[in-house]
Scaffold this motif. Structure first.
Motif, PDB file in Angstrom:
ATOM      1  N   LYS B  27      14.241-136.178  21.274  1.00  0.00           N
ATOM      2  CA  LYS B  27      12.905-136.767  21.302  1.00  0.00           C
ATOM      3  C   LYS B  27      12.839-137.824  22.394  1.00  0.00           C
ATOM      4  O   LYS B  27      13.672-138.740  22.428  1.00  0.00           O
ATOM      5  CB  LYS B  27      12.591-137.414  19.966  1.00  0.00           C
ATOM      6  N   ILE B  28      11.853-137.680  23.268  1.00  0.00           N
ATOM      7  CA  ILE B  28      11.676-138.657  24.337  1.00  0.00           C
ATOM      8  C   ILE B  28      10.294-139.282  24.218  1.00  0.00           C
ATOM      9  O   ILE B  28       9.287-138.576  24.162  1.00  0.00           O
ATOM     10  CB  ILE B  28      11.809-137.991  25.723  1.00  0.00           C
ATOM     11  N   GLY B  29      10.253-140.587  24.125  1.00  0.00           N
ATOM     12  CA  GLY B  29       8.972-141.281  24.153  1.00  0.00           C
ATOM     13  C   GLY B  29       8.652-141.649  25.591  1.00  0.00           C
ATOM     14  O   GLY B  29       9.555-141.999  26.363  1.00  0.00           O
ATOM     15  N   PHE B  30       7.388-141.551  25.964  1.00  0.00           N
ATOM     16  CA  PHE B  30       7.005-141.869  27.347  1.00  0.00           C
ATOM     17  C   PHE B  30       5.796-142.796  27.297  1.00  0.00           C
ATOM     18  O   PHE B  30       4.727-142.415  26.836  1.00  0.00           O
ATOM     19  CB  PHE B  30       6.680-140.585  28.104  1.00  0.00           C
ATOM     20  N   VAL B  31       5.997-144.031  27.714  1.00  0.00           N
ATOM     21  CA  VAL B  31       4.917-145.027  27.649  1.00  0.00           C
ATOM     22  C   VAL B  31       4.364-145.253  29.048  1.00  0.00           C
ATOM     23  O   VAL B  31       5.103-145.581  29.975  1.00  0.00           O
ATOM     24  CB  VAL B  31       5.432-146.364  27.082  1.00  0.00           C
ATOM     25  N   THR B  32       3.056-145.047  29.198  1.00  0.00           N
ATOM     26  CA  THR B  32       2.437-145.286  30.496  1.00  0.00           C
ATOM     27  C   THR B  32       0.967-145.621  30.267  1.00  0.00           C
ATOM     28  O   THR B  32       0.537-145.721  29.130  1.00  0.00           O
ATOM     29  CB  THR B  32       2.626-144.066  31.421  1.00  0.00           C
ATOM     30  N   THR B  33       0.219-145.844  31.334  1.00  0.00           N
ATOM     31  CA  THR B  33      -1.185-146.197  31.163  1.00  0.00           C
ATOM     32  C   THR B  33      -2.043-144.956  31.330  1.00  0.00           C
ATOM     33  O   THR B  33      -2.077-144.376  32.411  1.00  0.00           O
ATOM     34  CB  THR B  33      -1.608-147.256  32.191  1.00  0.00           C
ATOM     35  N   LEU B  34      -2.702-144.534  30.249  1.00  0.00           N
ATOM     36  CA  LEU B  34      -3.526-143.327  30.334  1.00  0.00           C
ATOM     37  C   LEU B  34      -5.012-143.654  30.327  1.00  0.00           C
ATOM     38  O   LEU B  34      -5.836-142.844  30.724  1.00  0.00           O
ATOM     39  CB  LEU B  34      -3.190-142.379  29.180  1.00  0.00           C
ATOM     40  N   THR B  35      -5.367-144.845  29.842  1.00  0.00           N
ATOM     41  CA  THR B  35      -6.770-145.254  29.873  1.00  0.00           C
ATOM     42  C   THR B  35      -6.930-146.316  30.963  1.00  0.00           C
ATOM     43  O   THR B  35      -5.960-146.625  31.648  1.00  0.00           O
ATOM     44  CB  THR B  35      -7.193-145.834  28.511  1.00  0.00           C
ATOM     45  N   THR B  36      -8.121-146.887  31.075  1.00  0.00           N
ATOM     46  CA  THR B  36      -8.463-147.849  32.140  1.00  0.00           C
ATOM     47  C   THR B  36      -8.333-147.171  33.509  1.00  0.00           C
ATOM     48  O   THR B  36      -7.759-146.083  33.599  1.00  0.00           O
ATOM     49  CB  THR B  36      -7.572-149.127  32.139  1.00  0.00           C
ATOM     50  N   PHE B  94      15.201-141.476  23.489  1.00  0.00           N
ATOM     51  CA  PHE B  94      15.031-142.148  24.778  1.00  0.00           C
ATOM     52  C   PHE B  94      13.590-142.638  24.873  1.00  0.00           C
ATOM     53  O   PHE B  94      12.680-141.965  24.383  1.00  0.00           O
ATOM     54  CB  PHE B  94      15.244-141.170  25.944  1.00  0.00           C
ATOM     55  N   VAL B  95      13.408-143.780  25.503  1.00  0.00           N
ATOM     56  CA  VAL B  95      12.045-144.198  25.837  1.00  0.00           C
ATOM     57  C   VAL B  95      11.991-144.338  27.353  1.00  0.00           C
ATOM     58  O   VAL B  95      12.843-145.004  27.948  1.00  0.00           O
ATOM     59  CB  VAL B  95      11.648-145.529  25.170  1.00  0.00           C
ATOM     60  N   ALA B  96      11.008-143.684  27.965  1.00  0.00           N
ATOM     61  CA  ALA B  96      10.910-143.722  29.426  1.00  0.00           C
ATOM     62  C   ALA B  96       9.486-144.117  29.826  1.00  0.00           C
ATOM     63  O   ALA B  96       8.617-144.284  28.978  1.00  0.00           O
ATOM     64  CB  ALA B  96      11.276-142.362  30.001  1.00  0.00           C
ATOM     65  N   GLY B  97       9.274-144.263  31.129  1.00  0.00           N
ATOM     66  CA  GLY B  97       7.930-144.555  31.635  1.00  0.00           C
ATOM     67  C   GLY B  97       7.827-145.975  32.148  1.00  0.00           C
ATOM     68  O   GLY B  97       8.724-146.462  32.815  1.00  0.00           O
ATOM     69  N   TYR B  98       6.727-146.630  31.825  1.00  0.00           N
ATOM     70  CA  TYR B  98       6.428-148.031  32.162  1.00  0.00           C
ATOM     71  C   TYR B  98       6.066-148.257  33.638  1.00  0.00           C
ATOM     72  O   TYR B  98       6.924-148.272  34.515  1.00  0.00           O
ATOM     73  CB  TYR B  98       7.583-148.976  31.769  1.00  0.00           C
ATOM     74  N   ILE B  99       4.780-148.433  33.856  1.00  0.00           N
ATOM     75  CA  ILE B  99       4.301-148.724  35.209  1.00  0.00           C
ATOM     76  C   ILE B  99       4.465-150.212  35.512  1.00  0.00           C
ATOM     77  O   ILE B  99       4.884-150.596  36.597  1.00  0.00           O
ATOM     78  CB  ILE B  99       2.809-148.370  35.350  1.00  0.00           C
ATOM     79  N   TRP B 100       4.095-151.057  34.538  1.00  0.00           N
ATOM     80  CA  TRP B 100       3.916-152.479  34.813  1.00  0.00           C
ATOM     81  C   TRP B 100       5.100-153.297  34.335  1.00  0.00           C
ATOM     82  O   TRP B 100       5.564-153.131  33.216  1.00  0.00           O
ATOM     83  CB  TRP B 100       2.628-152.982  34.147  1.00  0.00           C
ATOM     84  N   SER B 101       5.516-154.231  35.158  1.00  0.00           N
ATOM     85  CA  SER B 101       6.638-155.100  34.816  1.00  0.00           C
ATOM     86  C   SER B 101       6.390-155.817  33.501  1.00  0.00           C
ATOM     87  O   SER B 101       7.278-155.930  32.668  1.00  0.00           O
ATOM     88  CB  SER B 101       6.843-156.165  35.897  1.00  0.00           C
ATOM     89  N   ASN B 102       5.163-156.335  33.312  1.00  0.00           N
ATOM     90  CA  ASN B 102       4.938-157.144  32.112  1.00  0.00           C
ATOM     91  C   ASN B 102       4.980-156.299  30.837  1.00  0.00           C
ATOM     92  O   ASN B 102       5.435-156.768  29.810  1.00  0.00           O
ATOM     93  CB  ASN B 102       3.655-157.974  32.215  1.00  0.00           C
TER      94      ASN B 102
END
Lengths: 313, 393, 308
Positions: B27-36, B94-102
Motif C-alpha cells: 500500500k502506497i499513500g500519495f499526498v499532493t495538491t489536487l484542489t486549488t 510507504f507515503v510519497a508525494g509532497y509538493i510543498w516544504s511546509n
C-alpha cells in the motif's frame, strides 16, 4: 432544569465522548479525529461567548489558536518542554493580545467591528509569516509535546484524548456557570438592548472587553491543545478563513447555547471528512450546504432539540 | 437528521477500519495538491505515478500494488491530517508525494514515528537534509538550495557581474535566494521578497529591477505566479533589456500557458534543473514517450520525480521479495539507489538526498512547434547539497 | 533612488488603486445601501476575468472579450442577487458573512470544474502589450496606462451617476436612510437588484482589467477581497468618494511600502534585518492603516452624511 431532550442528548454525547477510546479499541485515527473535534469545540465555545451571547462579531478568533500553538512551538524550539511554563505563557499572551485587540475593536460597531477584528487577525497572520526564526510559513515542528513533571504523558494518544476531553468538560461547565452568572446576564442583556444597559449604569464596555479577553484566553487554551495534538504550528492556523470556519461551527451547532458549539465542531469535522473522501469537488456541495444552514436552520443542531428553556442556557 | 446519518457513516467506517490489515498487497499513500490552482502540479504527479504503476504492471516483489491518493488542499494542516489517515487508518507501507516544504515538514513526524517510509517527490527543505535527517526519509527530487546554486554557477560562467533577485517571501523562496547567493560571485544589487501566495502583481519590483541596471534578474515563482511574472516582465519591456534567469518557474505545466498567452519573451530564457525531458537516458525516453502518448503533453519535473518514486519503492520491495516487515532490508536497498532513474545513474548521500548532475536548459520550440526546454550542458556533476554535513547518519 | 523611479512607483500605486476602486465601488454601494456584507464580491471579480478570457479566446480580441464579458457578469450578478442574496438582506451580518462565504466555496469549485485548475492567460493585442516612453528614459507598460484611464473614466461616470441622476439621488438617500426611501414609495427591490448588478459589473470589470496582468485563475478573488474591504472601511462604508480616496491611499501605501521600505529601514537598522523586516511590514501596512484609521475615526474617513 428538567430531564428534557436537550439534557438527555447532551449527557449522551458527553458519555459517548468519554467512552469512545474504549469503544474503538484504540483505533488511533478516529480517536484523533474526535480529539481534534473536541479541541475545536473548545475554541468554538469561546467564540460563542462573544458571538452568541455578547453579539460581538469577531472575524479573527483563530488568532488565539495560533498564539496558543505558537507558545508550545516556540518554547519547544528553545528546548523548554515544561507544560507548567509553556501553558501559562500561552494563556497570558492570548489574554494580553485579546485585551489589546478588544480595546481597539470595541471602539467600533457593527460591520466595522467585523472588519477590524479581521484586519488585526490578518496582521498577526502576516507577522507569523515573517518570523524567519520560527520557520515563517513552514512553521515549527513540535517534536516533543508538553511535559508535566511526569504526571501526564501527552505522547500517549489516549491520554491526550482524555486531557482534551477533561478540558472540554471543564469549559462546558465553566461556560454554563459564567453565562448564568451576574456577569453573563449583563453580557446577554447588552445583546438585546445595549442602550438600556448603559442607562442602567452598567459599564457595558468594560463588561464586553472582559468577555472578549475571556474568550481569547479560552481559545488560547484550544491552541495549546492543538499545537500538542498536531505536533506543529504554522501561520495558516491564523488565516481569516480559519476564523470563518470557527464561526460556522458556532452557527451550525447553535448560537447562544452552551453545548451547541460542541455539536457544531463535531458535525463540521465529520462533514468535511466524509465529503472530502467522497469527492474531490466537495466544496461545491459544502458551499450551498452552508447557505442552506444559514437560511433554514437558524437554531443549528441545538435548535433541532426543541425550544430552549431560557433558564437552561 | 444529518447528524444521525453521519454517526451511522462513522460507525460503518469504523467497522471497516477494524479489519486486520491485509499483507497481500503493497500500500502506497500519495499526498499532493489536487484542489486549488496548484492542483495542476498534483495532477501531473498523480498522472506520472499512475503511469509508473502501469509500467511496472501493477506489481512489485510479487505483491499487488495499491495506491491511495490524498489531497492536501495546499495547506500544511490538511496535509498532516491526510497523512495521519494514510498511516493510521489505511495502514500504508510507504507515503510519497509532497509538493510543498511546509506540508512535508508538518506531516513527516506522523510517518516516521510510525516506522513507515517517507519519500518526497518534490519538496526538499533544508531541515530534512541536515539536522533532522531520518533513516526512513528519502527524496527523489533535490534539496532546495541545489538548483539555484547551479544557476549561480551559470551566472558566473556567463560573466554576469550584478544580479537583481526576486522571490516569494516563504521558506522555499528564501532557500532559493540563499542558494543563488551561495554560489554567485558577483554583486547582488537588489532583492525583493514578495507576499506569498497572494501577490501576483509585480509592478513595483520590476520598476526597481529596471532602475538597478543589473546584468541579470533571477526569479523563483512556481505555479501561477510564474506566468504572471513572465507576462509583466514582457509588458514592462524588460525582455531583451535584462536577461532573465529562473528556477522552478518555467516548466512543462507553465509553457503551454505561456505559448497560449503569446509570451514570446520566455523563449531563449535559461534555467537549471536536475533533469530534462530530452535527457538521453533509456528510462527517461521510456517515461517521456509513455507520458506524452498517454496524456498528450510533456511531463514536468514534478512528474519525473514522482515516476522515480515508484521505481525507488519497487527496488525496495523487490529486494526483500515482498516481505514488508523487513524495514532494514528495504532501507538498505533504497540507499543503493539501484533502480532505473529518469536522471540516469545516481547515488544517495548520507542524508538520503540524491547526489546528482544539474543541467542548464533553454526554452525552445520542438519539431511540432510546442514550447519545451532543451539541455545546454552540465553545470554540476554529482553535486551534493550543502546541508548533508549536518546530518548525523 | 531617482525621481523617475519615484514617479514610476507612484503610477504603479495609482494603477493598483484604481483597480481596487473598481472592486470597492460596488462593495461599498451594496454595503451602504443594503447593509449587506458580501464576501462573494471577489467571486464576481474572478468570474469577470474568466469570462473575459473565454470570450477573448473565441473572438481573438481582448476589447471584444471585455465588451461581451461585461453584460455576462452583470447577468451573473443579477442571478446571484435574485437566487441567493435577496433573502439575506433582512438577516444579520453573521448570516450574510456565512452564506456569502458558502458562495465563495461554491463559485471557486464551479469555476474549477468549468475552466480547469490552471486558469487562463489573456493575450493582449500588440499595441497594448509593450511599454511606451512617457518621459525620456522612463518606459511604462502601455496596458497599465489603459487601466488607469479606464479606472478614472469609471470613477467619473459613477460620480456623475451618483451626484447628477435620479437613480443616484436614490442611491445616496438609500445609503443614509434605507427605510425612508422605501416609505417614499420607491421600488426598493428593483433598486437593490440594479445596484447589485452594477456592483457586480464593476467587480467583473476589475477582474478583466487585472487578468492580462496576473492571468485569470481560480481563487484570484480572495486575494483582492480583503484589501477591497480595507478600502471601503477606511473610506467609510457607503461613500463612493471615500472609496475612491481610500483605494488610491491603499494602492499607494502598498506599492510604496514594497518599493522603498527596505531602503528606509536600512537607514535605521542593518541591511539584512531590513531585508527581513521590510516585506513583513509592507504586507501588514494596509492593515495597520485600517486599524489606525478606525481607532481615531470609528466610522472611516468619509462616512455618508446622516448615517446612523
Amino acid at each position: 432544569m428538567g430531564l428534557n431532550r436537550r439534557t438527555i442528548v447532551t449527557v449522551l454525547v458527553l458519555l459517548g465522548l468519554a467512552l469512545l477510546p474504549l469503544l474503538l479499541g484504540g483505533a488511533p485515527f478516529y480517536i484523533g479525529v474526535v480529539a481534534r473535534a473536541m479541541i475545536l469545540a473548545i475554541a468554538a465555545i469561546s467564540l460563542n461567548l462573544i458571538l452568541g451571547y455578547g453579539n460581538m462579531f469577531s472575524f479573527g478568533h483563530a488568532v488565539y489558536i495560533g498564539i496558543g500553538a505558537y507558545a508550545v512551538g516556540i518554547c519547544a524550539y528553545y528546548d523548554i518542554f515544561d507544560g507548567f511554563i509553556q501553558w501559562p505563557i500561552g494563556l497570558a499572551v492570548s489574554a494580553a493580545v485579546a485585551l489589546v485587540f478588544g480595546a481597539i475593536a470595541l471602539r467600533t460597531k457593527g460591520v466595522y467591528f467585523i472588519m477590524i477584528t479581521m484586519a488585526l487577525a490578518q496582521m498577526m497572520y502576516f507577522l507569523g509569516l515573517s518570523l524567519d526564526e520560527y520557520g515563517a510559513d513552514d512553521g515549527l515542528v513540535i517534536y516533543t509535546r508538553s511535559e508535566f513533571a511526569g504526571l501526564i504523558d501527552l505522547e500517549d494518544h489516549i491520554t491526550l484524548y482524555y486531557v482534551c476531553f477533561g478540558f472540554l468538560l471543564l469549559i462546558v461547565l465553566g461556560m454554563a456557570r459564567l453565562v448564568n452568572s451576574r456577569f453573563g446576564l449583563v453580557i446577554r442583556a447588552t445583546r438585546f438592548n445595549e442602550a438600556r444597559m448603559r442607562a442602567l449604569g452598567f459599564p457595558v464596555d468594560r463588561y464586553k472587553l472582559t468577555a472578549f479577553v475571556i474568550a481569547g484566553t479560552v481559545c488560547g487554551l484550544a491552541g495549546l491543545l492543538l499545537g500538542n495534538f498536531t505536533n506543529f504550528v504554522n501561520p495558516d492556523m491564523m488565516h481569516w478563513t480559519r476564523s470563518g470556519e470557527l464561526i460556522f461551527m458556532v452557527v451550525l451547532g447553535g448560537m447562544g447555547s452552551v453545548f451547541g458549539p460542541v455539536f457544531g465542531a463535531i458535525a463540521f469535522l465529520l462533514l468535511e471528512e466524509f465529503l472530502s473522501d467522497w469527492t474531490e469537488h466537495w466544496q461545491i456541495v459544502f458551499g450551498p450546504f452552508l447557505i442552506l444552514v444559514v437560511l433554514f436552520a437558524r437554531g443549528g443542531i441545538d435548535g433541532l432539540l426543541g425550544r430552549r428553556n431560557p433558564s437552561d442556557d | 437528521m444529518t447528524f444521525g446519518k453521519l454517526a451511522t457513516g462513522l460507525a460503518a467506517a469504523l467497522a471497516l477500519a477494524a479489519l486486520p490489515a491485509q499483507a497481500a498487497s503493497v500500500k502506497i499513500g500519495f499526498v499532493t495538491t489536487l484542489t486549488t490552482p496548484a492542483g495542476v502540479i498534483g495532477k501531473d504527479m498523480q498522472d506520472a505515478f499512475n503511469l509508473a504503476l502501469e509500467d511496472i504492471g501493477g506489481r512489485m516483489g510479487g505483491l499487488d500494488v495499491e495506491v491511495i491518493y490524498e489531497d492536501d488542499g495546499f495547506k500544511p494542516e490538511i496535509g498532516k491530517q491526510k497523512t495521519d489517515k494514510l498511516v493510521q487508518k489505511d495502514n500504508v507501507d510507504f507515503v510519497a508525494g509532497y509538493i510543498w516544504s511546509n506540508v512535508l515538514l508538518a506531516s513527516q513526524k506522523s510517518v516516521l514515528d510510525a516506522g513507515k517510509f517517507l519519500i518526497s517527490a518534490n519538496a526538499g527543505p533544508s531541515q530534512l537534509a541536515g539536522k533532522q535527517c531520518h533513516e526512513n526519509f528519502f527524496a527523489t527530487s533535490w534539496q532546495n538550495d541545489q538548483t539555484p546554486m547551479a544557476m549561480g554557477e551559470v551566472l558566473n560562467q556567463r560573466g554576469v557581474k550584478s544580479l537583481y533577485v526576486i522571490a516569494p517571501n516563504y521558506a522555499a523562496g528564501k532557500n532559493m535566494v540563499a542558494g543563488v547567493e551561495r554560489s554567485f560571485r558577483g554583486e547582488i544589487v537588489g532583492k525583493d521578497l514578495t507576499k506569498w501566495p497572494g501577490q501576483l502583481d509585480f509592478s513595483a519590483e520590476l520598476a526597481k529591477a529596471r532602475a538597478s541596471k543589473a546584468d541579470g534578474v533571477f526569479i523563483f515563482y512556481p505555479g501561477k505566479a510564474g506566468g504572471a511574472f513572465m507576462k509583466q516582465y514582457q509588458q514592462a519591456g524588460l525582455n531583451g533589456q535584462i536577461p532573465l534567469y529562473s528556477v522552478f518557474t518555467v516548466d512543462s505545466l507553465s509553457l503551454p500557458l505561456f505559448q497560449e498567452g503569446k509570451l514570446e519573451g520566455v523563449m531563449g530564457s535559461f534555467m537549471t534543473q536536475f533533469w530534462a525531458p530530452d535527457l538521453d537516458v533509456p528510462q527517461n525516453r521510456k517515461f517521456v514517450e509513455g507520458f506524452r502518448k498517454k496524456y498528450g503533453r510533456y511531463p514536468s519535473f514534478y512528474a519525473a520525480q514522482s515516476y522515480d518514486a515508484m521505481f525507488l519503492i519497487k527496488s525496495a520491495v523487490d529486494a526483500v521479495n515482498g516481505d514488508l516487515t523487513d524495514a532494514d532490508g528495504m532501507r538498505a536497498a533504497m540507499e543503493k539507489a539501484d533502480f532505473p532513474s529518469v536522471r540516469g545513474p545516481f547515488k544517495f548521500g548520507n542524508n538520503h538526498f540524491p547526489i546528482q548532475n544539474f543541467y542548464l536548459r533553454e526554452v525552445v520550440a520542438d519539431a511540432d512547434g510546442n514550447w519545451t526546454t532543451a539541455t545546454r550542458g552540465v553545470v554540476y556533476r554529482d553535486h551534493q547539497d550543502p546541508y548533508a554535513k549536518d546530518c548525523k547518519m | 533612488m531617482t525621481w523617475t523611479l519615484l514617479l514610476e512607483q507612484f503610477l504603479n500605486g495609482f494603477q493598483l488603486g484604481v483597480v481596487l476602486f473598481l472592486m470597492a465601488a460596488g462593495l461599498t454601494l451594496v454595503f451602504g445601501i443594503m447593509d449587506m456584507v458580501n464576501l462573494a464580491h471577489g467571486s464576481l471579480y474572478m468570474i469577470g476575468a474568466l469570462l473575459c478570457a473565454t470570450f477573448t479566446d473565441w473572438t481573438g480580441s481582448f476589447i471584444l472579450g471585455v465588451l461581451l464579458a461585461l453584460p455576462a457578469v452583470l447577468a451573473v450578478g443579477i442571478a446571484v442577487e435574485v437566487v441567493a442574496l435577496r433573502t439575506l438582506y433582512r438577516r444579520d451580518h453573521l448570516d450574510q458573512v456565512l452564506a456569502t462565504f458558502g458562495l465563495i466555496l461554491f463559485f471557486n469549485e464551479l469555476c474549477r470544474i468549468i475552466w480547469g485548475p490552471e486558469g487562463m492567460a489573456i493575450p493582449l493585442p500588440g499595441w497594448l502589450d509593450g511599454s511606451i516612453e512617457i518621459l525620456p528614459g522612463m518606459p511604462y507598460p502601455t496596458y497599465r496606462l489603459l487601466v488607469i484611464a479606464v479606472g478614472l473614466a469609471v470613477a467619473a461616470a459613477l460620480y456623475w451617476l451618483v451626484v447628477r441622476t435620479r437613480t443616484g439621488m436614490l442611491i445616496r438617500a438609500g445609503a443614509s436612510n434605507r427605510t425612508m426611501v422605501g416609505a417614499l414609495g420607491v421600488n426598493i427591490g428593483l433598486l437593490f437588484t440594479l445596484i447589485f448588478g452594477l456592483g457586480a459589473a464593476l467587480a467583473g470589470l476589475a477582474g478583466m482589467m487585472a487578468a492580462p496582468i496576473v492571468q485569470a485563475n481560480i481563487g484570484m478573488g480572495e486575494s483582492i477581497l480583503i484589501p477591497a474591504f480595507v478600502v471601503i472601511v477606511v473610506g467609510g462604508i457607503g461613500s463612493i468618494r471615500g472609496a475612491f480616496i481610500a483605494a488610491l491611499l491603499v494602492g499607494l501605501i502598498d506599492t510604496m511600502g514594497r518599493s522603498f521600505l527596505d531602503l528606509l529601514l536600512g537607514t535605521v537598522m542593518s541591511v539584512t534585518a531590513a531585508e527581513t523586516a521590510a516585506p513583513a511590514l509592507s504586507a501588514m501596512a494596509i492593515y495597520i492603516l485600517m486599524a489606525v484609521v478606525l481607532f481615531f475615526r470609528p466610522q472611516g474617513l468619509f462616512p455618508p452624511q446622516g448615517r446612523r
